[in-house]
Enzyme design. Structure first.
Site, mmCIF file in Angstrom:
data_model
loop_
_atom_site.group_PDB
_atom_site.id
_atom_site.type_symbol
_atom_site.label_atom_id
_atom_site.label_comp_id
_atom_site.label_asym_id
_atom_site.label_seq_id
_atom_site.Cartn_x
_atom_site.Cartn_y
_atom_site.Cartn_z
ATOM 1 N N GLU A 56 0.828 -1.216 0.000
ATOM 2 C CA GLU A 56 0.000 0.000 0.000
ATOM 3 C C GLU A 56 0.863 1.266 0.000
ATOM 4 O O GLU A 56 0.756 2.137 0.866
ATOM 5 C CB GLU A 56 -0.948 -0.010 1.204
ATOM 6 C CG GLU A 56 -1.982 -1.119 1.131
ATOM 7 C CD GLU A 56 -3.017 -1.074 2.235
ATOM 8 O OE1 GLU A 56 -4.164 -1.507 1.994
ATOM 9 O OE2 GLU A 56 -2.692 -0.615 3.351
ATOM 10 N N GLU B 111 -5.711 -8.108 -1.232
ATOM 11 C CA GLU B 111 -6.371 -7.926 0.061
ATOM 12 C C GLU B 111 -7.834 -7.599 -0.184
ATOM 13 O O GLU B 111 -8.152 -6.754 -1.013
ATOM 14 C CB GLU B 111 -5.747 -6.787 0.886
ATOM 15 C CG GLU B 111 -4.415 -7.098 1.514
ATOM 16 C CD GLU B 111 -3.972 -5.991 2.461
ATOM 17 O OE1 GLU B 111 -4.843 -5.328 3.076
ATOM 18 O OE2 GLU B 111 -2.753 -5.785 2.586
#
Length: 481
Positions: free
Chosen positions: A175, A379
């Site tokens: 991320e 995810e």
């Protein structure tokens, strides 16, 4: 159309949230090892000194370090074809700037990868997932210091060389776009900070602090590009990807100002992706930096480095969508690193995250149309409170419903023409929440007996979703009921 025959079904974890063994066999302490569990004010706290009377969830986590064979066997029982995990940087280089790696750390991950291979599970390895060595924060101010690029590349060189025959798929940073936000000050950037609540850690969003974030992010872009180039040199078969915190942002109304604001905020999906996939800063960067009144210090040759280190695939996390509006009086909602206006057409999780499977289809189409490279959803999942019945069963139909709806929308995206190649839902086994430090916020198919205070047997139990996901994988996404 159905999912591709070689589609990677699996699950995702992060070392700081499930590995444990925080100071064993030569491992140093990471930034996350200095973060406490959630307290009565619902914040995790960061402490520069690790205190003996304080609970730090990462220190034991769920003890994968000693139970990895048991856990990988459970993943294999579900039929995993891919297991996303991260390597704890300080298990390989305890201080981050060490000249020589820690052999026991190298040996541990080799054993993990060999165990995966035994079951035909492909590891997907995140090189940096909120596990910056604490020494690099204390001594160098983390990624604000360009020296971290060299330390990271030394670390990558060790990983790529040691595991070149065991690992094919890599992600450079988890991320990475979180570093554009204040929550990234500790976890992503590793900036020096005082003791205090981790959610609001770091300086306020002044011009100087925002400039720090984008400067540190530039250093991560360079490090990522160098890692991609190095990895391809060591093993041309390597597939190295980026990982972006994905979000779908809708205009709250048809007011043109809302539409323009939503377009601007959707760029959270594109800014880092453009640099890592296209090898250059996007067209809107000049205006964005002017509006922020900041500039980035680049060295000669940086643009060439970015061009020479473009990733092979794009991966993302996706949990929820939000809306944008210029109306400041509209009700807000929070979620995975984002906050936006509440969408009246959507339901929310126990933690207020809005559930929007169709937003995933929309986002996948937008991303693939922009980049035209393979995509993985690495995810996705539902954090919820699970109840263990007297017979040891856990009936988590809400999790099954959430995942079923998202899988159906991924299938629709494939029908739309998106080259989607993998799905590794988050927290395939219960682990520590990165945002709150809780255990009660559970995502897994496998229940771990541990509570928010760190108490429990650590025994593993199969939830209903375990058997459901096993059926999904064996049918290659066809049997979802």
């Amino acid at each position: 159309m159905s999912f591709p025959k070689e589609f990677f079904w699996g699950g995702a974890t992060a070392a700081n949230q499930f590995e444990g063994g925080w100071n064993e066999d030569g491992k140093g302490d990471s930034v996350c090892d200095h973060m406490t569990g959630g307290t009565v004010d619902k914040h995790r706290y960061f402490t520069n000194e690790i205190k003996s009377d304080t609970h730090y969830p990462s220190h034991e986590a769920i003890d994968f370090y000693h139970r990895y064979k048991e856990d990988i066997a459970l993943f294999a029982e579900m039929g995993f074809r891919m297991f996303r995990m991260s390597i704890n940087w300080t298990r390989i280089f305890p201080n981050g700037d060490d000249e020589v790696p820690n052999q026991k750390g190298i040996d541990f991950y080799r054993s993990v990868f060999e165990e995966c291979k035994k079951y035909g599970i492909e590891p997907l390895v995140t090189i940096s997932h909120y596990e910056l060595p604490y020494n690099l924060m204390k001594k160098y101010d983390g990624w604000l210091n360009r020296k971290c690029i060299d330390f990271y590349i030394r670390y990558c060189n060790t990983l790529f060389t040691e595991y070149k025959d065991l690992v094919k798929y890599w992600l450079t940073f988890n991320e990475i776009n979180c570093l554009t936000m204040s929550i990234g000050d500790i976890l992503s950037g590793g900036f020096k900070c005082e003791d205090g609540p981790a959610q609001v850690m770091g300086l306020p969003d002044t011009k100087e602090q925002v400039a720090k974030r984008y400067q540190a992010l530039h250093h991560q872009f360079i490090a990522s590009a160098k890692a991609v180039k190095l990895g391809h040199e060591i093993n041309p078969e390597f597939k190295i990807g980026c990982m972006i915190a994905g979000g779908c942002i809708y205009p709250y109304s048809c007011n043109p100002d809302d539409v323009l604001l939503a377009q601007k905020e959707m760029r959270m999906n594109y800014f880092c992706g453009d640099v890592q996939v296209r090898g250059e800063y996007p067209h809107f960067t000049k205006r964005m930096f002017e509006d922020l009144d900041i500039s980035i210090l680049e060295e000669e040759g940086d643009r060439d480095i970015l061009k020479s280190g473009k990733v092979d695939f794009y991966s993302l996390s996706y949990y929820m969508s939000t809306c944008s509006t210029v109306d400041e009086n509209t009700l807000k909602t929070s979620g995975n690193v984002v906050m936006g206006v509440k969408n009246p057409y959507l339901k929310s999780s126990d933690w207020g995250w809005q559930i929007d499977p169709k937003g995933l289809r929309y986002l996948l189409n937008e991303l693939y149309g922009r980049y035209q490279i393979p995509i993985m959803v690495v995810e996705n999942g539902l954090g919820a409170i699970d109840k263990v019945e007297s017979d040891g069963s856990i009936h988590d139909s809400y999790r099954i419903d959430y995942l079923r709806d998202h899988i159906n929308q991924m299938k629709e995206a494939i029908n739309d023409g998106v080259e989607l190649v993998g799905f590794t839902p988050w927290g395939c086994i219960d682990l520590v929440s990165i945002s709150t430090g809780e255990m009660k916020k559970r995502y897994g198919f496998i229940y771990v007996d541990k509570d928010n205070e760190g108490k429990g047997t650590l025994n593993r139990l199969r939830k209903d979703s375990f058997y459901w996901y096993k059926k999904v994988i064996s049918s290659n996404g066809e049997e979802l009921d």
